[in-house]
Design a protein around this motif. Structure first.
Motif, short mmCIF file in Angstrom:
data_model
loop_
_atom_site.label_atom_id
_atom_site.label_comp_id
_atom_site.label_asym_id
_atom_site.label_seq_id
_atom_site.Cartn_x
_atom_site.Cartn_y
_atom_site.Cartn_z
N ARG A 59 0.74 -1.20 -0.07
CA ARG A 59 -0.11 -0.09 -0.04
C ARG A 59 1.05 1.13 0.05
O ARG A 59 0.34 2.30 -0.01
N GLY A 60 2.07 1.25 0.03
CA GLY A 60 2.98 2.33 0.01
C GLY A 60 3.44 3.00 1.10
O GLY A 60 3.76 3.97 1.46
N ILE A 61 3.11 2.23 2.24
CA ILE A 61 3.41 2.44 3.77
C ILE A 61 4.65 2.01 4.34
O ILE A 61 4.73 0.63 4.11
N LEU A 62 5.74 2.60 4.74
CA LEU A 62 6.95 2.13 5.04
C LEU A 62 6.69 1.50 6.67
O LEU A 62 6.48 2.14 7.40
N PRO A 63 6.86 0.34 6.74
CA PRO A 63 6.80 -0.37 8.06
C PRO A 63 8.28 -0.15 8.99
O PRO A 63 9.14 -0.59 8.53
N ILE A 64 8.14 0.62 10.31
CA ILE A 64 9.20 0.89 10.87
C ILE A 64 8.83 0.07 12.11
O ILE A 64 8.26 0.50 13.01
N ILE A 65 9.20 -1.18 12.13
CA ILE A 65 8.86 -2.13 13.24
C ILE A 65 10.18 -2.78 13.79
O ILE A 65 10.68 -3.27 12.70
N PRO A 66 10.61 -2.60 14.96
CA PRO A 66 11.80 -3.56 15.32
C PRO A 66 11.56 -5.18 15.20
O PRO A 66 10.22 -5.49 15.31
N PRO A 67 12.25 -5.93 14.89
CA PRO A 67 12.30 -7.14 14.89
C PRO A 67 11.99 -8.04 16.21
O PRO A 67 12.66 -7.41 17.23
N ARG A 68 11.10 -8.97 16.24
CA ARG A 68 11.15 -9.71 17.41
C ARG A 68 12.50 -10.53 17.74
O ARG A 68 13.31 -10.72 16.99
N SER A 69 12.77 -10.79 18.75
CA SER A 69 13.97 -11.41 19.15
C SER A 69 14.01 -12.74 18.88
O SER A 69 15.18 -13.26 18.49
N ASN A 70 13.06 -13.58 18.55
CA ASN A 70 13.09 -14.97 18.19
C ASN A 70 12.90 -14.86 16.67
O ASN A 70 12.89 -15.98 16.08
N ARG A 71 13.14 -13.90 15.83
CA ARG A 71 13.02 -13.83 14.44
C ARG A 71 14.62 -14.49 14.03
O ARG A 71 15.65 -14.12 14.16
N LYS A 72 14.33 -15.28 12.76
CA LYS A 72 15.58 -16.11 12.41
C LYS A 72 16.36 -15.01 11.48
O LYS A 72 17.57 -15.00 11.61
N GLU A 73 15.92 -14.23 10.84
CA GLU A 73 16.65 -13.21 10.29
C GLU A 73 16.47 -11.75 10.48
O GLU A 73 15.15 -11.55 10.71
N ILE A 75 15.74 -7.99 10.31
CA ILE A 75 15.26 -7.14 9.40
C ILE A 75 15.58 -5.66 9.94
O ILE A 75 15.02 -5.43 10.99
N PRO A 76 16.48 -4.88 9.21
CA PRO A 76 16.79 -3.56 9.62
C PRO A 76 15.73 -2.72 9.51
O PRO A 76 14.57 -2.75 8.97
N TYR A 77 15.73 -1.66 10.52
CA TYR A 77 14.48 -0.57 10.68
C TYR A 77 15.11 0.67 11.00
O TYR A 77 16.17 0.88 11.44
N ASP A 78 14.54 1.82 10.64
CA ASP A 78 14.89 3.18 10.69
C ASP A 78 14.68 3.57 12.12
O ASP A 78 13.86 3.96 12.50
N LEU A 79 15.98 3.49 12.91
CA LEU A 79 15.79 4.05 14.28
C LEU A 79 15.55 5.35 14.56
O LEU A 79 14.92 6.08 15.47
N LYS A 80 16.03 6.19 13.50
CA LYS A 80 15.57 7.74 13.67
C LYS A 80 14.20 7.74 13.53
O LYS A 80 13.56 8.63 14.46
#
Length: 132
Positions: A59-73, A75-80
């Protein structure tokens, strides 16, 4: 309770849910409310799912979500931009002084949601009143 707010931390929509309901189940209905489409989706780790990320990107919305601790890979997110999530936390903190909301005295979902809307109107009024 799940909520959507604008960039200034003012409430736009509420969805009350039970304590056992997962976080990302109500994310779609919050995004679909008839207001402008956001450019970023700031949320906590509870909303981290591949399906939710894909839907937001589609939908053109940038998700800025920190990854869960149990995620295998990782996923970087924009901390700013993630630091702007404090506006959402502040919005919840402005609701807490209303004792009826903090303790959820209302027995039905309808009356609780009605009082949330009354509280939102009270919070929005401060932005429309001339403060001079």
């Amino acid at each position: 309770m799940h909520a959507r707010s604008d960039g200034q931390g003012r409430p736009l929509a509420f969805i009350p849910t039970g304590g056992e309901v997962s976080d990302y189940s109500s994310a779609d209905s919050l995004i679909d409310i008839p207001v402008t489409t956001p450019c970023r989706f700031l949320s906590k780790k509870g909303y981290d799912s591949d399906r939710l990320r894909e839907k937001r990107l589609f939908r053109g919305i940038l998700p800025i979500i920190p990854p869960r601790s149990n995620r295998k890979e990782y996923i970087p997110y924009d901390l700013k931009h993630y630091k702007d999530r404090n506006h959402i936390e502040r919005m919840f903190n402005t609701l807490k002084p209303f004792r009826r909301i903090a303790t959820r005295y209302d027995k039905t979902r309808k009356s609780f949601l009605a009082f949330l809307h009354i509280t939102a109107v009270k919070l929005w009024l401060a932005f429309f009143v001339n403060r001079t």
